[in-house]
Design a protein around this motif. Sequence first.
Motif, PDB file in Angstrom:
ATOM      1  N   GLN A 283     -12.365 -12.230  -4.744  1.00  0.00           N
ATOM      2  CA  GLN A 283     -11.218 -12.474  -3.875  1.00  0.00           C
ATOM      3  C   GLN A 283      -9.914 -11.999  -4.513  1.00  0.00           C
ATOM      4  O   GLN A 283      -9.072 -11.379  -3.852  1.00  0.00           O
ATOM      5  N   GLY A 284      -9.753 -12.257  -5.815  1.00  0.00           N
ATOM      6  CA  GLY A 284      -8.554 -11.798  -6.508  1.00  0.00           C
ATOM      7  C   GLY A 284      -8.461 -10.279  -6.540  1.00  0.00           C
ATOM      8  O   GLY A 284      -7.374  -9.705  -6.414  1.00  0.00           O
ATOM      9  N   THR A 285      -9.610  -9.614  -6.695  1.00  0.00           N
ATOM     10  CA  THR A 285      -9.635  -8.154  -6.703  1.00  0.00           C
ATOM     11  C   THR A 285      -9.212  -7.596  -5.345  1.00  0.00           C
ATOM     12  O   THR A 285      -8.470  -6.600  -5.262  1.00  0.00           O
ATOM     13  N   LEU A 286      -9.645  -8.237  -4.261  1.00  0.00           N
ATOM     14  CA  LEU A 286      -9.224  -7.799  -2.928  1.00  0.00           C
ATOM     15  C   LEU A 286      -7.727  -8.015  -2.711  1.00  0.00           C
ATOM     16  O   LEU A 286      -7.065  -7.222  -2.044  1.00  0.00           O
ATOM     17  N   LEU A 287      -7.186  -9.072  -3.289  1.00  0.00           N
ATOM     18  CA  LEU A 287      -5.755  -9.298  -3.203  1.00  0.00           C
ATOM     19  C   LEU A 287      -4.975  -8.230  -3.966  1.00  0.00           C
ATOM     20  O   LEU A 287      -3.908  -7.779  -3.518  1.00  0.00           O
ATOM     21  N   LEU A 288      -5.503  -7.801  -5.109  1.00  0.00           N
ATOM     22  CA  LEU A 288      -4.865  -6.697  -5.829  1.00  0.00           C
ATOM     23  C   LEU A 288      -4.944  -5.412  -5.016  1.00  0.00           C
ATOM     24  O   LEU A 288      -4.004  -4.609  -5.011  1.00  0.00           O
ATOM     25  N   PHE A 289      -6.065  -5.207  -4.327  1.00  0.00           N
ATOM     26  CA  PHE A 289      -6.180  -4.046  -3.442  1.00  0.00           C
ATOM     27  C   PHE A 289      -5.051  -4.050  -2.409  1.00  0.00           C
ATOM     28  O   PHE A 289      -4.406  -3.027  -2.171  1.00  0.00           O
ATOM     29  N   GLU A 290      -4.803  -5.202  -1.792  1.00  0.00           N
ATOM     30  CA  GLU A 290      -3.726  -5.299  -0.811  1.00  0.00           C
ATOM     31  C   GLU A 290      -2.376  -4.986  -1.440  1.00  0.00           C
ATOM     32  O   GLU A 290      -1.558  -4.259  -0.872  1.00  0.00           O
ATOM     33  N   LYS A 291      -2.134  -5.544  -2.619  1.00  0.00           N
ATOM     34  CA  LYS A 291      -0.851  -5.341  -3.292  1.00  0.00           C
ATOM     35  C   LYS A 291      -0.653  -3.875  -3.668  1.00  0.00           C
ATOM     36  O   LYS A 291       0.413  -3.297  -3.434  1.00  0.00           O
ATOM     37  N   TYR A 292      -1.672  -3.257  -4.241  1.00  0.00           N
ATOM     38  CA  TYR A 292      -1.557  -1.857  -4.656  1.00  0.00           C
ATOM     39  C   TYR A 292      -1.388  -0.928  -3.457  1.00  0.00           C
ATOM     40  O   TYR A 292      -0.706   0.100  -3.553  1.00  0.00           O
ATOM     41  N   SER A 293      -2.001  -1.270  -2.323  1.00  0.00           N
ATOM     42  CA  SER A 293      -1.925  -0.373  -1.172  1.00  0.00           C
ATOM     43  C   SER A 293      -0.526  -0.333  -0.572  1.00  0.00           C
ATOM     44  O   SER A 293      -0.205   0.593   0.181  1.00  0.00           O
ATOM     45  N   LEU A 294       0.319  -1.329  -0.890  1.00  0.00           N
ATOM     46  CA  LEU A 294       1.702  -1.295  -0.423  1.00  0.00           C
ATOM     47  C   LEU A 294       2.624  -0.551  -1.381  1.00  0.00           C
ATOM     48  O   LEU A 294       3.645  -0.019  -0.984  1.00  0.00           O
ATOM     49  N   SER A 295       2.263  -0.542  -2.669  1.00  0.00           N
ATOM     50  CA  SER A 295       3.118   0.151  -3.641  1.00  0.00           C
ATOM     51  C   SER A 295       2.692   1.609  -3.795  1.00  0.00           C
ATOM     52  O   SER A 295       3.511   2.511  -3.744  1.00  0.00           O
ATOM     53  N   GLY A 296       1.394   1.844  -3.982  1.00  0.00           N
ATOM     54  CA  GLY A 296       0.876   3.202  -4.067  1.00  0.00           C
ATOM     55  C   GLY A 296       1.271   3.969  -5.310  1.00  0.00           C
ATOM     56  O   GLY A 296       0.950   5.148  -5.449  1.00  0.00           O
ATOM     57  N   ASP A 297       1.945   3.303  -6.260  1.00  0.00           N
ATOM     58  CA  ASP A 297       2.437   4.030  -7.423  1.00  0.00           C
ATOM     59  C   ASP A 297       1.328   4.444  -8.386  1.00  0.00           C
ATOM     60  O   ASP A 297       1.420   5.445  -9.067  1.00  0.00           O
ATOM     61  N   ASN A 298       0.278   3.653  -8.454  1.00  0.00           N
ATOM     62  CA  ASN A 298      -0.729   3.891  -9.489  1.00  0.00           C
ATOM     63  C   ASN A 298      -2.092   4.308  -8.948  1.00  0.00           C
ATOM     64  O   ASN A 298      -3.058   4.376  -9.705  1.00  0.00           O
ATOM     65  N   ASP A 299      -2.193   4.562  -7.651  1.00  0.00           N
ATOM     66  CA  ASP A 299      -3.447   5.024  -7.044  1.00  0.00           C
ATOM     67  C   ASP A 299      -4.622   4.094  -7.349  1.00  0.00           C
ATOM     68  O   ASP A 299      -5.745   4.546  -7.540  1.00  0.00           O
ATOM     69  N   LEU A 300      -4.378   2.794  -7.386  1.00  0.00           N
ATOM     70  CA  LEU A 300      -5.434   1.845  -7.709  1.00  0.00           C
ATOM     71  C   LEU A 300      -6.030   1.168  -6.470  1.00  0.00           C
ATOM     72  O   LEU A 300      -6.891   0.312  -6.601  1.00  0.00           O
ATOM     73  N   GLY A 301      -5.569   1.551  -5.285  1.00  0.00           N
ATOM     74  CA  GLY A 301      -6.060   0.898  -4.077  1.00  0.00           C
ATOM     75  C   GLY A 301      -7.557   1.036  -3.913  1.00  0.00           C
ATOM     76  O   GLY A 301      -8.285   0.041  -3.810  1.00  0.00           O
ATOM     77  N   TYR A 302      -8.049   2.277  -3.880  1.00  0.00           N
ATOM     78  CA  TYR A 302      -9.490   2.489  -3.716  1.00  0.00           C
ATOM     79  C   TYR A 302     -10.275   1.927  -4.898  1.00  0.00           C
ATOM     80  O   TYR A 302     -11.373   1.405  -4.742  1.00  0.00           O
TER      81      TYR A 302
END
Length: 677
Positions: A283-302
């Motif tokens: 669940q925490g990993t999915l929350l990081l996915f959401e956070k990264y997908s809004l910033s996009g600075d580090n390409d960590l969404g996928y």
Amino acid sequence: MPDIPLGGDSPPGESYRKSSDPGKKRVSMACLACKKSKRKCSGTAPCDNCRTFNRQCVFDETLDQRRRVAAKRTADELSYHRDMLNDMLKVMKAENQSYALRLLEIVRNDATAEEIRSFVDETLAHFVDTDKESASTFQKLEEVRRVIDTEGAGPSFRPKVMDIHYLCDEVPIRVPAQPWTTVTEDSDLVSHLVSLYFAWDYPFHAFLDRDVFLTHMTLGDTSSKFCSPFLVNALLANACYFSDYSEAYVDPGDIVTKGADFLAEAERLKEEEPAKLSLAYLQGTLLLFEKYSLSGDNDLGYKMLHQAIWTGESLGLIGPRIFRMEPGHMPEDMDISVKRTAWGLFHIDTVVHTDFLRPSLIDKVNVARPNPVDDSALWIPYPSHRSARLACISQYFDESCDLCEIARDISRQLFTVNRTSPSADHQRQIKETLYERLCRWHDSLPAIFDPECRPPPYIILLRMRYYTLIITMFSFTPKEDVSRFESEAPQTPESPPGLNLFPKYNANDIVQSAARAISGLALLHRREFGMTRAHQFALYAINLALFTMLVHDTFDILDPEFLSLASSFHTIASRSRLGRNLFHLFRESTHSRDQNKRLQDSHDVTAELKALFETTSSSHFAALDDYARGLEKLETDERYRGMPDDVDHSISSMLDRYESLSLGKDEIAPERLHPGD
């Protein structure tokens, strides 16, 4: 009386005398802490006092008293409140006195200016059918009300210090800060953020069970299977997106720093997490996915999404392994959490991959859906004073899962890479079959989900998702299939039959109708809840609808639905770096249609809305010039397709850049088919 540290502050009289020294620079603004303690501030962060007392130094630039800045701010606020007063008077003069009484009740309840504005807009909307003059006024106001940038002069959207007394009275969820985070010891702040998360992010992405999580967070047991410091900090980092308070920022007013301290804590805890095969870790990993997908600075969404899917497979929630529990009856908390997490993971997988024309990675879920529960609970639109709505969580989740299964089939039948693609005729038949499934799903939705019933925002988003699926499905036509269609078409009456030259549905009409339906849903969301806390999926849906209108041959920049949708888009886009980048690309694509002069010459469009499309920085929306910051990654990384040129402003091009700016490139499926739109 406590001692005052030497070298930090001076008595008020001494400070006043020193301020007139010829060598001293006059300070136009003090930090919030110095204002509160009535001490002289050095004027730069961190100030001398905050360094001495080891406290956070925050400057609210909206309080700057320099002459030109203050005059501009005063003029903006006077204009805002003048319009507010005029519209309130219209409501008070209405023949139906219930509107005036309701307005009086809202004012007496100490509602904010934004909440009063929302009620007035909603009330004026009810006058549309009976009063053409009011309708015209409402349309112009509605198109402009919420285009004020988060960092602009609009008094409703300034980052502000939390009023703790207000929070203590109104916050719907009370949870402790300790022992979950080291970022803050303020349980009021944590309760505020958790309440925001469950009001606006949840349950569109419902991959944890709300009641189970809150129960275990309240208990404060860090060894719980359902709550961990990593999970809590990841949730708080996401919740900061929905807060206007300075405490949600590391650098107040800088949207890039929203939730950055909680994110850093979550990243640290993720690496230290001892149980990487647990529901809380997934669940925490999915929350990081959401956070990264809004910033996009580090390409960590996928990367985060793939880690979550791998964890789900390892736990047996999805994939070839089957979930196994210890012999005996599964505890109720574990049963509901397992089901919610498994289907929530499936939901995110189908949303992400279908949105960007990729085949979903999850074929099926290995556990049953959550059992139906009583839907009489209320959804509370915290922190506004607007009325609560029936939550309908159980019905919503079930309907969402049904839509996910259709989305999975769309993605796997139309977007699969490296396989022999069907003929143009066969592909059209697949689309028609899937479209009919979507229509049946839509037609069978519960009556309480109807927009006329004014449902909670996640139900509006569910309907938006239905229309985005229609657009992506009918807009997807691989270039090789276009040429194949021409070659397969019968050339003479004697040619063998088999290819239907007359499609069952008109794809162009369907996608344009879907885009306008999204516009209507966005307007509903705006009237009911505003757009400042809209879920990030609304950013995707509105952006897709705008480009669908934009690329059509009959595009008209003066189309009221297009302009209304554009103003909603700006309000959402202004709250994240990703959104600002997307709005810049949208503006550039609109300019390419060479209709901007018609917009600027129109007497029916407000100056504020015209400013959104201006090519110069002369307007008070000059901050839009900063929206291009961060787009250079498209040019510097060879994995991306670069910036759009003068011709390529298609839906396919937009989705490719949207994906690159938010999620990065998918390492599992590095190439995908590109529609020939």
